[in-house]
Design an enzyme around this catalytic site. Structure first.
Site, PDB file in Angstrom:
ATOM      1  N   GLU A 291       3.839   0.723  14.561  1.00 35.30           N
ATOM      2  CA  GLU A 291       3.454   0.783  15.399  1.00 35.30           C
ATOM      3  C   GLU A 291       3.462  -1.241  16.419  1.00 35.30           C
ATOM      4  O   GLU A 291       3.866  -1.165  17.685  1.00 35.30           O
ATOM      5  CB  GLU A 291       1.420   1.168  15.849  1.00 35.30           C
ATOM      6  CG  GLU A 291       0.829   0.404  15.429  1.00 35.30           C
ATOM      7  CD  GLU A 291       1.234   0.740  13.965  1.00 35.30           C
ATOM      8  OE1 GLU A 291      -0.577   0.483  13.445  1.00 35.30           O
ATOM      9  OE2 GLU A 291       1.454   1.367  12.944  1.00 35.30           O
TER      10      GLU A 291
ATOM     11  N   ARG B 127       1.269  -1.231  -0.330  1.00 32.50           N
ATOM     12  CA  ARG B 127       0.050  -0.091  -0.098  1.00 32.50           C
ATOM     13  C   ARG B 127       1.194   1.493   0.032  1.00 32.50           C
ATOM     14  O   ARG B 127       1.944   1.163   0.142  1.00 32.50           O
ATOM     15  CB  ARG B 127      -1.514   0.249   1.097  1.00 32.50           C
ATOM     16  CG  ARG B 127      -0.203   0.369   2.605  1.00 32.50           C
ATOM     17  CD  ARG B 127      -0.992  -0.137   3.482  1.00 32.50           C
ATOM     18  NE  ARG B 127      -2.210  -1.243   3.151  1.00 32.50           N
ATOM     19  CZ  ARG B 127      -2.793  -1.597   3.697  1.00 32.50           C
ATOM     20  NH1 ARG B 127      -3.694  -0.809   3.422  1.00 32.50           N
ATOM     21  NH2 ARG B 127      -3.889  -2.761   3.978  1.00 32.50           N
TER      22      ARG B 127
ATOM     23  N   LYS C  94     -15.289 -10.287   0.338  1.00 33.55           N
ATOM     24  CA  LYS C  94     -16.761 -10.440  -0.450  1.00 33.55           C
ATOM     25  C   LYS C  94     -15.449 -11.080  -1.552  1.00 33.55           C
ATOM     26  O   LYS C  94     -14.794 -10.988  -1.558  1.00 33.55           O
ATOM     27  CB  LYS C  94     -16.056  -8.548  -0.563  1.00 33.55           C
ATOM     28  CG  LYS C  94     -17.228  -8.937  -2.263  1.00 33.55           C
ATOM     29  CD  LYS C  94     -17.796  -6.792  -2.616  1.00 33.55           C
ATOM     30  CE  LYS C  94     -16.282  -6.485  -2.928  1.00 33.55           C
ATOM     31  NZ  LYS C  94     -16.983  -5.132  -3.475  1.00 33.55           N
TER      32      LYS C  94
ATOM     33  N   ASP D 264     -20.529   8.006  -4.648  1.00 32.49           N
ATOM     34  CA  ASP D 264     -22.220   7.956  -4.717  1.00 32.49           C
ATOM     35  C   ASP D 264     -22.110   7.635  -3.228  1.00 32.49           C
ATOM     36  O   ASP D 264     -23.365   6.636  -2.665  1.00 32.49           O
ATOM     37  CB  ASP D 264     -22.188   6.233  -5.466  1.00 32.49           C
ATOM     38  CG  ASP D 264     -23.642   5.939  -5.520  1.00 32.49           C
ATOM     39  OD1 ASP D 264     -24.527   5.950  -4.984  1.00 32.49           O
ATOM     40  OD2 ASP D 264     -23.361   4.290  -5.231  1.00 32.49           O
TER      41      ASP D 264
END
Length: 338
Positions: free
Chosen positions: A51, A41, A137, A231
């Site tokens: 952390e 990412r 999902k 949206d």
């Protein structure tokens, strides 16, 4: 005591496998996170990392590399542990679970079905290692090929992997087998805002300010990173049972833009007029949709085309009609805001 460190492009801030003793907060710039050389990412301003090593006695699990010139705030392990509150400590522990990119499908146990959407179905699952709950999902390869969804899913994945905000659902990682592509996500124990506002009835001013302000914070975060959502509506917002805060979900319509875009997309009653007209639009359309939500909170229905079922009738109402407030709505500050 807070320190400041600067890094050049391609310079490692932390390196996988080393011992860690600092928390980092991005003051400026962009940082790529990789594990075993694989991109995970991108972190942006005010994101924090490192952390895990403060809580768990293990080596750094990832490498953080400056994608642009970077400045970071640093906090030592000693100062961090001396000042952290218990609630924040628990929040950070949960966040560690949401960053665990070692999770594999065979370690997840089905708990219950949560719902279905345009693209696949969502289930609650439990990770065998620590019993932490996630949502997953699954989209069938058959549907992906039939509806040519590869580009859409890749875009949604790339956007979610760059986002880390308490009011936005977090993507942990993507997984796949021969029949499905899976999005492993934060499990949100809550209820759609659509159902919440129908349970409560008309919201009062304080409730409207709370939900409206929360949406503004989430959208401000996205816009700062050049993402447009497109949206916003109560069905795409969850309310957490534990603390009442909102979580924005479903990034299937989101897009990164530098200036303007022109795709006609969204849900008719919440669309801004410039989307409908088709001459191009920018980030402001998300603000329009938030305003429609806030009108709905206070007035019990949407501002335009409330009784219309045909999308064309809704579009004509949005473009041509003036905003009218019900007689019971007396708050002048709210009317001025709208």
């Amino acid at each position: 005591k807070i320190g400041i460190e600067k890094y050049k492009v391609d310079e490692n801030i932390i390196t996988e496998g080393e011992t860690g003793n600092k928390l980092y907060i991005v003051k400026s710039g962009k940082i790529d996170i990789t594990v075993k050389g694989k991109y995970i990412r991108t972190l942006n301003e005010m994101a924090y990392f490192g952390e895990r090593a403060l809580f768990v006695k293990e080596k750094r699990s990832a490498t953080a590399t400056a994608k642009t010139p970077v400045e970071v705030f640093t906090i030592s392990q000693e100062d961090f542990m001396a000042n952290i509150e218990e609630n924040m400590k628990q929040h950070l522990m949960n966040r560690l679970y949401l960053q665990d990119n070692t999770i594999e499908l065979d370690k997840l146990t089905f708990v219950e079905h949560l719902g279905s959407g345009n693209y696949g179905s969502v289930s609650k699952v439990k990770y065998s290692k620590n019993d932490f709950l996630y949502a997953i999902k699954g989209i069938s390869m058959e549907q992906i090929y039939a509806e040519e969804l590869f580009a859409n899913l890749e875009l949604e994945k790339s956007i979610l992997l760059q986002i880390d905000h308490p009011f936005i659902m977090k993507l942990v990682k993507t997984l796949k087998n021969k029949n499905y592509v899976f999005f492993l996500m934060e499990y949100i124990d809550g209820k759609e805002l659509f159902d919440v506002i129908r349970d409560i009835g008309l919201l009062n001013k304080q409730q409207t300010q709370f939900y409206g302000g929360s949406l503004l914070l989430a959208i401000e975060y996205l816009h700062e990173r050049k993402f447009i959502y497109r949206d916003i509506k109560p069905e795409n917002i969850m309310v957490c049972y534990k603390n009442g805060y909102l979580k924005l979900i479903d990034f299937g319509t989101a897009k990164r833009i530098t200036d303007r875009t022109s795709t006609i997309i969204g849900t008719p009653h919440y669309m801004a007029p410039e989307v409908i007209i088709g001459g191009g639009y920018s980030f402001q359309v998300d603000m329009w949709s938030i305003a429609i939500c806030m009108y709905e909170f206070m007035c019990g229905g949407v501002a335009f085309g409330e009784d219309a079922e045909d999308p064309m009738d809704v579009y004509l109402s949005i473009i041509n009609d003036k905003m009218v407030f019900p007689q019971f709505c007396k708050d002048q500050e709210f009317k001025d805001l709208m």
